[in-house]
Design a protein around this motif. Sequence first.
Motif, PDB file in Angstrom:
ATOM      1  N   CYS A 107       0.350   9.102   2.126  1.00 45.68           N
ATOM      2  CA  CYS A 107      -0.328   8.657   3.359  1.00 45.68           C
ATOM      3  C   CYS A 107      -1.537   7.794   3.033  1.00 45.68           C
ATOM      4  O   CYS A 107      -1.994   7.032   3.872  1.00 45.68           O
ATOM      5  CB  CYS A 107      -0.729   9.868   4.199  1.00 45.68           C
ATOM      6  SG  CYS A 107      -2.149  10.784   3.536  1.00 45.68           S
ATOM      7  N   GLN A 108      -2.092   7.951   1.829  1.00 45.39           N
ATOM      8  CA  GLN A 108      -3.294   7.239   1.369  1.00 45.39           C
ATOM      9  C   GLN A 108      -4.536   7.587   2.194  1.00 45.39           C
ATOM     10  O   GLN A 108      -5.502   6.829   2.198  1.00 45.39           O
ATOM     11  CB  GLN A 108      -3.039   5.722   1.323  1.00 45.39           C
ATOM     12  CG  GLN A 108      -1.944   5.377   0.302  1.00 45.39           C
ATOM     13  CD  GLN A 108      -1.836   3.905  -0.014  1.00 45.39           C
ATOM     14  OE1 GLN A 108      -1.868   3.080   0.880  1.00 45.39           O
ATOM     15  NE2 GLN A 108      -1.705   3.563  -1.296  1.00 45.39           N
ATOM     16  N   ARG A 109      -4.513   8.745   2.867  1.00 39.44           N
ATOM     17  CA  ARG A 109      -5.675   9.155   3.665  1.00 39.44           C
ATOM     18  C   ARG A 109      -6.090  10.594   3.404  1.00 39.44           C
ATOM     19  O   ARG A 109      -7.223  10.971   3.668  1.00 39.44           O
ATOM     20  CB  ARG A 109      -5.366   9.012   5.163  1.00 39.44           C
ATOM     21  CG  ARG A 109      -5.457   7.593   5.687  1.00 39.44           C
ATOM     22  CD  ARG A 109      -5.477   7.583   7.206  1.00 39.44           C
ATOM     23  NE  ARG A 109      -4.217   8.083   7.745  1.00 39.44           N
ATOM     24  CZ  ARG A 109      -3.187   7.296   8.070  1.00 39.44           C
ATOM     25  NH1 ARG A 109      -3.291   6.004   7.939  1.00 39.44           N
ATOM     26  NH2 ARG A 109      -2.072   7.813   8.545  1.00 39.44           N
ATOM     27  N   CYS A 110      -5.172  11.421   2.928  1.00 40.69           N
ATOM     28  CA  CYS A 110      -5.493  12.852   2.799  1.00 40.69           C
ATOM     29  C   CYS A 110      -6.376  13.093   1.566  1.00 40.69           C
ATOM     30  O   CYS A 110      -6.645  12.194   0.774  1.00 40.69           O
ATOM     31  CB  CYS A 110      -4.199  13.682   2.720  1.00 40.69           C
ATOM     32  SG  CYS A 110      -3.337  13.560   1.145  1.00 40.69           S
ATOM     33  N   CYS A 113      -4.700  12.061  -1.781  1.00 41.27           N
ATOM     34  CA  CYS A 113      -4.582  10.606  -1.902  1.00 41.27           C
ATOM     35  C   CYS A 113      -5.936  10.005  -2.263  1.00 41.27           C
ATOM     36  O   CYS A 113      -6.040   9.169  -3.157  1.00 41.27           O
ATOM     37  CB  CYS A 113      -4.064   9.996  -0.601  1.00 41.27           C
ATOM     38  SG  CYS A 113      -2.288  10.230  -0.394  1.00 41.27           S
ATOM     39  N   CYS A 121       0.157  14.136  -2.384  1.00 36.81           N
ATOM     40  CA  CYS A 121      -0.160  13.886  -0.967  1.00 36.81           C
ATOM     41  C   CYS A 121       0.455  14.970  -0.085  1.00 36.81           C
ATOM     42  O   CYS A 121       1.625  15.315  -0.243  1.00 36.81           O
ATOM     43  CB  CYS A 121       0.403  12.522  -0.560  1.00 36.81           C
ATOM     44  SG  CYS A 121       0.369  12.226   1.218  1.00 36.81           S
ATOM     45  N   GLU A 122      -0.342  15.499   0.842  1.00 35.05           N
ATOM     46  CA  GLU A 122       0.181  16.614   1.650  1.00 35.05           C
ATOM     47  C   GLU A 122       1.275  16.182   2.614  1.00 35.05           C
ATOM     48  O   GLU A 122       1.960  17.023   3.187  1.00 35.05           O
ATOM     49  CB  GLU A 122      -0.964  17.336   2.373  1.00 35.05           C
ATOM     50  CG  GLU A 122      -1.750  16.473   3.327  1.00 35.05           C
ATOM     51  CD  GLU A 122      -2.920  17.238   3.945  1.00 35.05           C
ATOM     52  OE1 GLU A 122      -3.984  17.280   3.315  1.00 35.05           O
ATOM     53  OE2 GLU A 122      -2.763  17.776   5.047  1.00 35.05           O
ATOM     54  N   HIS A 123       1.452  14.886   2.795  1.00 30.88           N
ATOM     55  CA  HIS A 123       2.484  14.408   3.727  1.00 30.88           C
ATOM     56  C   HIS A 123       3.703  13.810   3.011  1.00 30.88           C
ATOM     57  O   HIS A 123       4.698  13.513   3.650  1.00 30.88           O
ATOM     58  CB  HIS A 123       1.894  13.344   4.651  1.00 30.88           C
ATOM     59  CG  HIS A 123       0.685  13.833   5.393  1.00 30.88           C
ATOM     60  ND1 HIS A 123       0.768  14.774   6.401  1.00 30.88           N
ATOM     61  CD2 HIS A 123      -0.635  13.550   5.242  1.00 30.88           C
ATOM     62  CE1 HIS A 123      -0.449  15.033   6.855  1.00 30.88           C
ATOM     63  NE2 HIS A 123      -1.320  14.305   6.164  1.00 30.88           N
TER      64      HIS A 123
HETATM   65 ZN   LIG Z   1      -1.920  11.702   1.357  1.00 30.89          ZN
END
Ligand SMILES: [Zn+2]
Length: 352
Positions: A107-110, A113, A121-123
Amino acid sequence: MSDTGTIDSVKTARTRPETMQSLILSEPGTLEVRSVPTPKPGPGELLVRVHAATTCGTDLKAYLRGHPQIPMPGPLGHEYSGVVVEAGMSAQFQAGDAIMGVHSAPCQRCYWCLLGQENLCEHIMKTKVLGSYAEYLCIPEHIARLNVFHKPDHVDFARASLLEPLACVAQAVELLKPRVPTDRILIIGPGAIGLLFVMALRRIGIPDVTLAGRNRTRLAVGEQLGARAVSLAEVDRSLGKGYDAVIECTGNTEVWEKSIDYVRRGGKLVLFGGCPKGTHVAFDTHRVHYDQISILSPFHFGTQAVRQAREWLIDPNFVVEPLLSGERTLAEAEMAFEDLRSGKGIKYVIRP
Ligand SMILES: [Zn+2]
Ligand SMILES: [Zn+2]
């Protein structure tokens, strides 16, 4: 301008059939070719006509005993290459583009990431796409944007579909950080992943790669790719101080426990082969602590590893052909998995 959009949707209506053939894993040991609705790509998504989908150890595990990451009944297959038939307002791709890609993207946000551990990544697992053993595959927007690439003409579709397993290996090589060219490395398990490790390590300039296992045909392929191929008994006999790094690629708990015996003092153990959930292993604490063995257990891959794998794959000097054991149709896929179960072949190319 909206003109092109109109032309595309006209073209689309002709190219996307209402239904498609897809291989469904209904329960362990049962694969069925079913007629299912062809997915309709949303904004930024890609509908891809699959040209090649390679079999994978993960699919084999799912076929044999089920797999926590693969819902059942459900579509199977995650390695692929093909041609875009519909690009839902994608900036990078358009209908007719030959592509190579993987089935997941971070996701590049969690938290992970942002830490730089995109593979965790958790997603990444929740948003992956399965079902490459089908005529069409719909690639979600974030995957199309981050982890799908144009396929150069000189790379054939079968080779291009190896991007995903090679990305797993690239992630592990990055974590291992072998010293080039001096490290002596032992790979245990001559399946597709073990052989991809041989190729990657030889490629980055490690001359001394040993591949150990039982399957003679697969060991011979390892030799062809530049490894010294041996049985584990031979490793036992000629161990000396041990290997700088040992890479376990069998996913068998007994082999996990045994593999630490081959690591030299101060060396590294890479536990790559995932074991069934709930299984445990035991290591001699004296060995781990006083011999300072570093234990690494890479999982999956981030965007950097996919780019590394792509760079290797598009180089014509990077030989992958010995890994490909033949082509099968969707209807023949179950036979291919039965062959893999009995140790026949390495990777089959499914041509939906
Ligand atoms: Zn992530
Ligand atoms: Zn795979």
